[in-house]
Design an enzyme around this catalytic site. Structure first.
Site, PDB file in Angstrom:
ATOM      1  N   ASP A  40      23.731  55.048  32.873  1.00  0.00           N
ATOM      2  CA  ASP A  40      24.006  56.439  32.494  1.00  0.00           C
ATOM      3  C   ASP A  40      25.377  56.845  33.029  1.00  0.00           C
ATOM      4  OD1 ASP A  40      23.706  59.135  31.607  1.00  0.00           O
ATOM      5  OD2 ASP A  40      21.542  58.986  31.924  1.00  0.00           O
ATOM      6  N   ASP A  61      30.428  55.282  31.078  1.00  0.00           N
ATOM      7  CA  ASP A  61      30.718  56.279  30.045  1.00  0.00           C
ATOM      8  C   ASP A  61      30.741  55.510  28.731  1.00  0.00           C
ATOM      9  OD1 ASP A  61      31.827  57.953  28.148  1.00  0.00           O
ATOM     10  OD2 ASP A  61      33.261  58.862  29.535  1.00  0.00           O
ATOM     11  N   ASN A  88      19.968  55.199  23.959  1.00  0.00           N
ATOM     12  CA  ASN A  88      19.437  56.572  23.933  1.00  0.00           C
ATOM     13  C   ASN A  88      20.442  57.650  24.340  1.00  0.00           C
ATOM     14  OD1 ASN A  88      17.066  58.499  24.081  1.00  0.00           O
ATOM     15  ND2 ASN A  88      17.658  58.514  26.240  1.00  0.00           N
ATOM     16  N   TYR A 173      27.070  66.816  16.001  1.00  0.00           N
ATOM     17  CA  TYR A 173      25.782  66.213  16.374  1.00  0.00           C
ATOM     18  C   TYR A 173      25.091  65.668  15.124  1.00  0.00           C
ATOM     19  CZ  TYR A 173      21.278  65.556  18.672  1.00  0.00           C
ATOM     20  OH  TYR A 173      20.129  65.001  19.171  1.00  0.00           O
ATOM     21  N   LYS A 177      24.576  61.700  14.270  1.00  0.00           N
ATOM     22  CA  LYS A 177      23.205  61.182  14.220  1.00  0.00           C
ATOM     23  C   LYS A 177      22.886  60.598  12.841  1.00  0.00           C
ATOM     24  CE  LYS A 177      21.966  61.749  18.458  1.00  0.00           C
ATOM     25  NZ  LYS A 177      21.561  60.595  19.273  1.00  0.00           N
ATOM     26  N   VAL A 206      12.177  68.458  21.259  1.00  0.00           N
ATOM     27  CA  VAL A 206      11.310  68.277  22.426  1.00  0.00           C
ATOM     28  C   VAL A 206      11.321  69.547  23.268  1.00  0.00           C
ATOM     29  CG1 VAL A 206      10.937  66.883  24.501  1.00  0.00           C
ATOM     30  CG2 VAL A 206      11.840  65.803  22.426  1.00  0.00           C
TER      31      VAL A 206
HETATM   32  N1  LIG Z   1      15.398  66.317  23.175  1.00  0.00           N
HETATM   33  C1  LIG Z   1      15.344  66.518  21.866  1.00  0.00           C
HETATM   34  O1  LIG Z   1      14.837  67.532  21.389  1.00  0.00           O
HETATM   35  C2  LIG Z   1      15.902  65.468  20.931  1.00  0.00           C
HETATM   36  C3  LIG Z   1      15.661  65.601  19.574  1.00  0.00           C
HETATM   37  C4  LIG Z   1      16.195  64.664  18.697  1.00  0.00           C
HETATM   38  C5  LIG Z   1      16.942  63.610  19.189  1.00  0.00           C
HETATM   39  N2  LIG Z   1      17.150  63.502  20.523  1.00  0.00           N
HETATM   40  C6  LIG Z   1      17.945  62.358  20.978  1.00  0.00           C
HETATM   41  O2  LIG Z   1      17.238  61.681  21.993  1.00  0.00           O
HETATM   42  C7  LIG Z   1      18.158  61.158  22.957  1.00  0.00           C
HETATM   43  C8  LIG Z   1      17.807  61.684  24.330  1.00  0.00           C
HETATM   44  O3  LIG Z   1      17.879  63.106  24.260  1.00  0.00           O
HETATM   45  P1  LIG Z   1      17.583  64.045  25.506  1.00  0.00           P
HETATM   46  O4  LIG Z   1      16.937  65.260  24.984  1.00  0.00           O
HETATM   47  O5  LIG Z   1      16.916  63.289  26.598  1.00  0.00           O
HETATM   48  O6  LIG Z   1      19.065  64.460  25.890  1.00  0.00           O
HETATM   49  P2  LIG Z   1      19.714  64.681  27.319  1.00  0.00           P
HETATM   50  O7  LIG Z   1      20.960  65.496  27.107  1.00  0.00           O
HETATM   51  O8  LIG Z   1      18.686  65.204  28.280  1.00  0.00           O
HETATM   52  O9  LIG Z   1      20.086  63.196  27.720  1.00  0.00           O
HETATM   53  C9  LIG Z   1      21.192  62.539  27.166  1.00  0.00           C
HETATM   54  C10 LIG Z   1      21.514  61.370  28.058  1.00  0.00           C
HETATM   55  O10 LIG Z   1      22.738  60.775  27.603  1.00  0.00           O
HETATM   56  C11 LIG Z   1      23.610  60.643  28.719  1.00  0.00           C
HETATM   57  N3  LIG Z   1      25.022  60.696  28.299  1.00  0.00           N
HETATM   58  C12 LIG Z   1      25.675  61.720  27.689  1.00  0.00           C
HETATM   59  N4  LIG Z   1      26.967  61.400  27.505  1.00  0.00           N
HETATM   60  C13 LIG Z   1      27.131  60.136  28.007  1.00  0.00           C
HETATM   61  C14 LIG Z   1      28.234  59.254  28.107  1.00  0.00           C
HETATM   62  N5  LIG Z   1      29.457  59.593  27.664  1.00  0.00           N
HETATM   63  N6  LIG Z   1      28.043  58.052  28.680  1.00  0.00           N
HETATM   64  C15 LIG Z   1      26.806  57.679  29.136  1.00  0.00           C
HETATM   65  N7  LIG Z   1      25.723  58.475  29.052  1.00  0.00           N
HETATM   66  C16 LIG Z   1      25.890  59.688  28.508  1.00  0.00           C
HETATM   67  C17 LIG Z   1      23.252  61.818  29.617  1.00  0.00           C
HETATM   68  O11 LIG Z   1      23.726  61.635  30.928  1.00  0.00           O
HETATM   69  C18 LIG Z   1      21.735  61.801  29.499  1.00  0.00           C
HETATM   70  O12 LIG Z   1      21.136  60.853  30.347  1.00  0.00           O
HETATM   71  C19 LIG Z   1      19.553  61.562  22.482  1.00  0.00           C
HETATM   72  O13 LIG Z   1      20.109  60.523  21.727  1.00  0.00           O
HETATM   73  C20 LIG Z   1      19.275  62.764  21.600  1.00  0.00           C
HETATM   74  O14 LIG Z   1      20.276  62.971  20.647  1.00  0.00           O
HETATM   75  C21 LIG Z   1      16.652  64.401  21.405  1.00  0.00           C
END
Ligand SMILES: NC(=O)c1ccc[n+]([C@@H]2O[C@H](COP(=O)([O-])OP(=O)(O)OC[C@H]3O[C@@H](n4cnc5c(N)ncnc54)[C@H](O)[C@@H]3O)[C@@H](O)[C@H]2O)c1
Length: 262
Positions: A40, A61, A88, A173, A177, A206
């Site tokens: 991460d 990153d 993810n 976004y 996606k 979520v």
């Molecule tokens: N939570 C939701 O409602 C939802 C819905 C649809 C899709 N998603 C997708 O599921 C996945 C997880 O979502 P989430 O809700 O846990 O989001 P979140 O923002 O809580 O987590 C995103 C993660 O990506 C990491 N990240 C961001 N930029 C980064 C970078 N440059 N380098 C390395 N790591 C990086 C963050 O540190 C974090 O751990 C994502 O791909 C998101 O698009 C989430």
């Protein structure tokens, strides 16, 4: 041929492991006996989370090519072989907010923010897949890559449900996606002959500190009548990493309570 659901001993790299969903995946995979490396952004607590799960932690990153190359090298050094990648990580509105007005109207949308979103969500996903896929191909044992999209990579948002909210959807976004789905299909057909499966997990919204007004408006648009719980995605992650999905590649697995079915 026997299809095994057991993930015990599988060697998995989970990228984006400290966020809302990633942390849930990390805990579930560790509990299932997966040999786990979690990666991460350096600004997160990925190293201490790894320690608490008896996993290996790496800071990366994903928008920086040299860091992704190094990350996969370190993961391979630790695991020997990577059987599965959960790709993810993503820039969600929370992480981009410090970069500028992530919710600016599209007519005035800052190019830098659009670019940053694409760099992380699409290019970062590509770089991770490229590095892990090359490694899997050279090992000759196949593998499973799980990329992550969103319902907003499939359908446009109903902007009305974001009225009165401090957060909104934003154009980079959705575009990034949607791109993840196309990229996945391309990689699946490229690597199919090498036994490397590439699929998409597409989560619905979520529940995470949303206020009642938003939760109600979103739930009304969902046939199952509620937002997702973070644990709702775990089954699909397990399925796609396991041998039970061994004949599945190039597909988009939507776990959204029916949100995109109307
Ligand atoms: N939570 C939701 O409602 C939802 C819905 C649809 C899709 N998603 C997708 O599921 C996945 C997880 O979502 P989430 O809700 O846990 O989001 P979140 O923002 O809580 O987590 C995103 C993660 O990506 C990491 N990240 C961001 N930029 C980064 C970078 N440059 N380098 C390395 N790591 C990086 C963050 O540190 C974090 O751990 C994502 O791909 C998101 O698009 C989430």
């Amino acid at each position: 041929m026997k299809a095994e659901f057991d993930l015990k001993g599988k060697r998995v790299l989970l990228v984006g492991a400290t966020g809302v969903l990633g942390r849930t995946y990390a805990e579930a995979l560790a509990a299932a006996g997966v040999r786990l490396v979690i990666a991460d952004h350096p600004a997160t607590d990925v190293l201490s989370l790894a320690q608490s799960l008896e996993a290996t932690g790496i800071t990366v990153d994903i928008s920086k090519e040299d860091e992704v190359v190094k990350c996969v090298e370190v993961a391979v050094g630790k695991l020997g072989i990577i059987d599965g990648l959960v790709n993810n990580a993503a820039a969600t509105s929370e992480s981009l907010r410090k970069e500028g007005d992530v919710f600016a109207p599209v007519e005035e949308y800052p190019l830098a923010l659009w670019q940053k979103t694409i760099d992380i969500n699409l290019t970062g996903t590509f770089l991770m897949a490229r590095e892990c896929g090359r490694h899997m191909k050279s090992c000759g044992k196949g593998g499973s890559i799980v990329n992550v999209s969103s319902i907003y990579g499939i359908v446009g948002p109903d902007h009305g449900i974001y009225d009165n909210q401090l957060f909104k959807s934003f154009p980079g976004y959705s575009a990034s996606k949607a791109g993840v789905i196309g990229l996945t299909k391309w990689l699946a057909t490229w690597w199919g002959a090498s036994g490397i499966r590439v699929n998409v997990l597409t989560p619905g919204g979520v529940l995470n500190d949303h206020n009642e007004e938003f939760e109600r408006a979103y739930s009304k648009k969902t046939p199952l009548g509620r937002m997702a719980d973070r644990s709702d995605m775990v089954g699909m992650v397990f399925y796609l990493l396991s041998d039970l999905s061994r004949y599945c590649t190039g597909q988009n697995y939507i776990v959204d309570g029916g949100f995109t079915s109307w």
